[in-house]
Design a protein around this motif. Sequence first.
Motif, PDB file in Angstrom:
ATOM      1  N   LEU A 121      31.458  47.829  41.377  1.00  0.00           N
ATOM      2  CA  LEU A 121      31.456  49.142  42.017  1.00  0.00           C
ATOM      3  C   LEU A 121      32.070  49.081  43.416  1.00  0.00           C
ATOM      4  CD1 LEU A 121      30.530  52.124  41.992  1.00  0.00           C
ATOM      5  CD2 LEU A 121      28.336  51.331  42.938  1.00  0.00           C
ATOM      6  N   VAL A 122      32.973  50.004  43.657  1.00  0.00           N
ATOM      7  CA  VAL A 122      33.561  50.173  44.988  1.00  0.00           C
ATOM      8  C   VAL A 122      33.151  51.548  45.510  1.00  0.00           C
ATOM      9  CG1 VAL A 122      35.691  50.437  46.302  1.00  0.00           C
ATOM     10  CG2 VAL A 122      35.501  48.648  44.549  1.00  0.00           C
ATOM     11  N   THR A 123      32.501  51.547  46.656  1.00  0.00           N
ATOM     12  CA  THR A 123      32.067  52.782  47.291  1.00  0.00           C
ATOM     13  C   THR A 123      32.772  52.908  48.630  1.00  0.00           C
ATOM     14  OG1 THR A 123      29.888  52.573  46.243  1.00  0.00           O
ATOM     15  CG2 THR A 123      30.093  54.122  48.070  1.00  0.00           C
ATOM     16  N   VAL A 124      33.349  54.065  48.880  1.00  0.00           N
ATOM     17  CA  VAL A 124      34.079  54.286  50.126  1.00  0.00           C
ATOM     18  C   VAL A 124      33.399  55.413  50.887  1.00  0.00           C
ATOM     19  CG1 VAL A 124      36.292  54.797  51.197  1.00  0.00           C
ATOM     20  CG2 VAL A 124      36.210  53.555  49.016  1.00  0.00           C
TER      21      VAL A 124
ATOM     22  N   VAL B 213      34.131  52.536  39.651  1.00  0.00           N
ATOM     23  CA  VAL B 213      33.849  51.227  39.084  1.00  0.00           C
ATOM     24  C   VAL B 213      35.188  50.627  38.670  1.00  0.00           C
ATOM     25  CG1 VAL B 213      32.679  49.928  37.285  1.00  0.00           C
ATOM     26  CG2 VAL B 213      31.581  51.939  38.280  1.00  0.00           C
ATOM     27  N   TYR B 214      35.443  49.442  39.146  1.00  0.00           N
ATOM     28  CA  TYR B 214      36.701  48.762  38.854  1.00  0.00           C
ATOM     29  C   TYR B 214      36.471  47.725  37.760  1.00  0.00           C
ATOM     30  CZ  TYR B 214      39.104  50.947  42.735  1.00  0.00           C
ATOM     31  OH  TYR B 214      39.702  51.873  43.571  1.00  0.00           O
ATOM     32  N   TYR B 215      37.309  47.788  36.741  1.00  0.00           N
ATOM     33  CA  TYR B 215      37.199  46.901  35.591  1.00  0.00           C
ATOM     34  C   TYR B 215      38.422  45.993  35.505  1.00  0.00           C
ATOM     35  CZ  TYR B 215      33.621  50.172  33.985  1.00  0.00           C
ATOM     36  OH  TYR B 215      32.508  50.972  33.884  1.00  0.00           O
TER      37      TYR B 215
ATOM     38  N   ALA C 241      48.672  39.025  30.126  1.00  0.00           N
ATOM     39  CA  ALA C 241      48.621  40.069  31.150  1.00  0.00           C
ATOM     40  C   ALA C 241      47.183  40.241  31.614  1.00  0.00           C
ATOM     41  CB  ALA C 241      49.148  41.396  30.612  1.00  0.00           C
ATOM     42  N   MET C 242      47.044  40.608  32.865  1.00  0.00           N
ATOM     43  CA  MET C 242      45.744  40.940  33.431  1.00  0.00           C
ATOM     44  C   MET C 242      45.920  42.158  34.325  1.00  0.00           C
ATOM     45  SD  MET C 242      44.019  37.244  34.310  1.00  0.00           S
ATOM     46  CE  MET C 242      42.324  37.883  34.298  1.00  0.00           C
ATOM     47  N   GLY C 243      44.863  42.930  34.401  1.00  0.00           N
ATOM     48  CA  GLY C 243      44.993  44.135  35.208  1.00  0.00           C
ATOM     49  C   GLY C 243      43.659  44.664  35.662  1.00  0.00           C
ATOM     50  N   TRP C 244      43.756  45.638  36.536  1.00  0.00           N
ATOM     51  CA  TRP C 244      42.584  46.333  37.063  1.00  0.00           C
ATOM     52  C   TRP C 244      42.668  47.809  36.693  1.00  0.00           C
ATOM     53  CZ3 TRP C 244      38.497  43.934  39.191  1.00  0.00           C
ATOM     54  CH2 TRP C 244      38.672  42.626  39.640  1.00  0.00           C
ATOM     55  N   TYR C 245      41.566  48.311  36.219  1.00  0.00           N
ATOM     56  CA  TYR C 245      41.410  49.726  35.911  1.00  0.00           C
ATOM     57  C   TYR C 245      40.215  50.231  36.709  1.00  0.00           C
ATOM     58  CZ  TYR C 245      44.602  49.121  31.973  1.00  0.00           C
ATOM     59  OH  TYR C 245      45.706  48.875  31.196  1.00  0.00           O
ATOM     60  N   ARG C 246      40.127  51.528  36.834  1.00  0.00           N
ATOM     61  CA  ARG C 246      38.966  52.096  37.511  1.00  0.00           C
ATOM     62  C   ARG C 246      38.538  53.383  36.831  1.00  0.00           C
ATOM     63  NH1 ARG C 246      41.895  53.814  43.246  1.00  0.00           N
ATOM     64  NH2 ARG C 246      43.052  55.623  42.441  1.00  0.00           N
ATOM     65  N   GLN C 247      37.265  53.666  36.998  1.00  0.00           N
ATOM     66  CA  GLN C 247      36.710  54.882  36.431  1.00  0.00           C
ATOM     67  C   GLN C 247      35.732  55.485  37.412  1.00  0.00           C
ATOM     68  OE1 GLN C 247      34.931  54.433  32.537  1.00  0.00           O
ATOM     69  NE2 GLN C 247      35.193  56.615  32.114  1.00  0.00           N
ATOM     70  N   ALA C 248      36.062  56.678  37.858  1.00  0.00           N
ATOM     71  CA  ALA C 248      35.189  57.422  38.749  1.00  0.00           C
ATOM     72  C   ALA C 248      34.292  58.329  37.910  1.00  0.00           C
ATOM     73  CB  ALA C 248      36.011  58.240  39.726  1.00  0.00           C
ATOM     74  N   PRO C 249      33.168  58.762  38.446  1.00  0.00           N
ATOM     75  CA  PRO C 249      32.259  59.629  37.687  1.00  0.00           C
ATOM     76  C   PRO C 249      32.961  60.880  37.192  1.00  0.00           C
ATOM     77  CG  PRO C 249      31.173  58.818  39.642  1.00  0.00           C
ATOM     78  CD  PRO C 249      32.601  58.389  39.754  1.00  0.00           C
ATOM     79  N   GLY C 250      32.821  61.148  35.909  1.00  0.00           N
ATOM     80  CA  GLY C 250      33.405  62.346  35.328  1.00  0.00           C
ATOM     81  C   GLY C 250      34.883  62.258  35.049  1.00  0.00           C
ATOM     82  N   LYS C 251      35.464  61.089  35.273  1.00  0.00           N
ATOM     83  CA  LYS C 251      36.899  60.930  35.048  1.00  0.00           C
ATOM     84  C   LYS C 251      37.169  59.840  34.022  1.00  0.00           C
ATOM     85  CE  LYS C 251      38.427  62.562  39.585  1.00  0.00           C
ATOM     86  NZ  LYS C 251      39.305  62.285  40.758  1.00  0.00           N
TER      87      LYS C 251
ATOM     88  N   GLN D  16      35.982  35.620  28.494  1.00  0.00           N
ATOM     89  CA  GLN D  16      34.948  36.269  29.294  1.00  0.00           C
ATOM     90  C   GLN D  16      35.514  36.542  30.679  1.00  0.00           C
ATOM     91  OE1 GLN D  16      33.684  33.132  27.571  1.00  0.00           O
ATOM     92  NE2 GLN D  16      33.543  34.626  25.917  1.00  0.00           N
ATOM     93  N   LEU D  17      35.264  37.734  31.161  1.00  0.00           N
ATOM     94  CA  LEU D  17      35.783  38.148  32.468  1.00  0.00           C
ATOM     95  C   LEU D  17      34.618  38.526  33.371  1.00  0.00           C
ATOM     96  CD1 LEU D  17      38.664  40.464  31.219  1.00  0.00           C
ATOM     97  CD2 LEU D  17      38.893  38.130  32.058  1.00  0.00           C
ATOM     98  N   VAL D  18      34.641  38.013  34.586  1.00  0.00           N
ATOM     99  CA  VAL D  18      33.606  38.336  35.551  1.00  0.00           C
ATOM    100  C   VAL D  18      34.267  38.815  36.829  1.00  0.00           C
ATOM    101  CG1 VAL D  18      31.671  37.471  36.918  1.00  0.00           C
ATOM    102  CG2 VAL D  18      32.021  36.643  34.571  1.00  0.00           C
ATOM    103  N   GLU D  19      33.966  40.065  37.180  1.00  0.00           N
ATOM    104  CA  GLU D  19      34.515  40.642  38.410  1.00  0.00           C
ATOM    105  C   GLU D  19      33.551  40.433  39.563  1.00  0.00           C
ATOM    106  OE1 GLU D  19      35.492  43.912  35.184  1.00  0.00           O
ATOM    107  OE2 GLU D  19      33.750  42.682  35.736  1.00  0.00           O
ATOM    108  N   SER D  20      34.114  40.401  40.752  1.00  0.00           N
ATOM    109  CA  SER D  20      33.311  40.328  41.965  1.00  0.00           C
ATOM    110  C   SER D  20      34.103  40.927  43.120  1.00  0.00           C
ATOM    111  CB  SER D  20      32.924  38.879  42.284  1.00  0.00           C
ATOM    112  OG  SER D  20      34.073  38.094  42.496  1.00  0.00           O
ATOM    113  N   GLY D  21      33.400  41.196  44.210  1.00  0.00           N
ATOM    114  CA  GLY D  21      34.073  41.657  45.411  1.00  0.00           C
ATOM    115  C   GLY D  21      33.883  43.124  45.731  1.00  0.00           C
TER     116      GLY D  21
END
Length: 116
Positions: free
Chosen positions: A111-114, A92-94, A33-43, A3-8
Amino acid sequence: QVQLVESGGGLVQAGGSLRLSCAASGSYNSIVAMGWYRQAPGKQRELVAATATGGVTNYADSVKGRFTISRDNAKNTVYLQMNNLKAEDAAVYYCKAVEIYRGDYWGKGTLVTVSS
């Protein structure tokens, strides 16, 4: 299983910093291995950074020099330090973990909003 729980995640101004955390729990064999992925709207979801056994790291070209991935094996946690954030980093970072012999597990995302 893992189980993975992201925060921050959160809202940050362009040029600012955030630190994401992903904690692994459950009953599992070695996480190789562990990693971070991201998905922006429409991508499509894309790799941001990953770290594997032995400390090997891999970064997307777009984040090299700005993001740093690290892993604390004692805490079963992987971090993503994000500096000099840009509008195009918003997504959104996964978190993903790869368990030996069993495959991949994903967190629910943070979710990361800039703001510019």
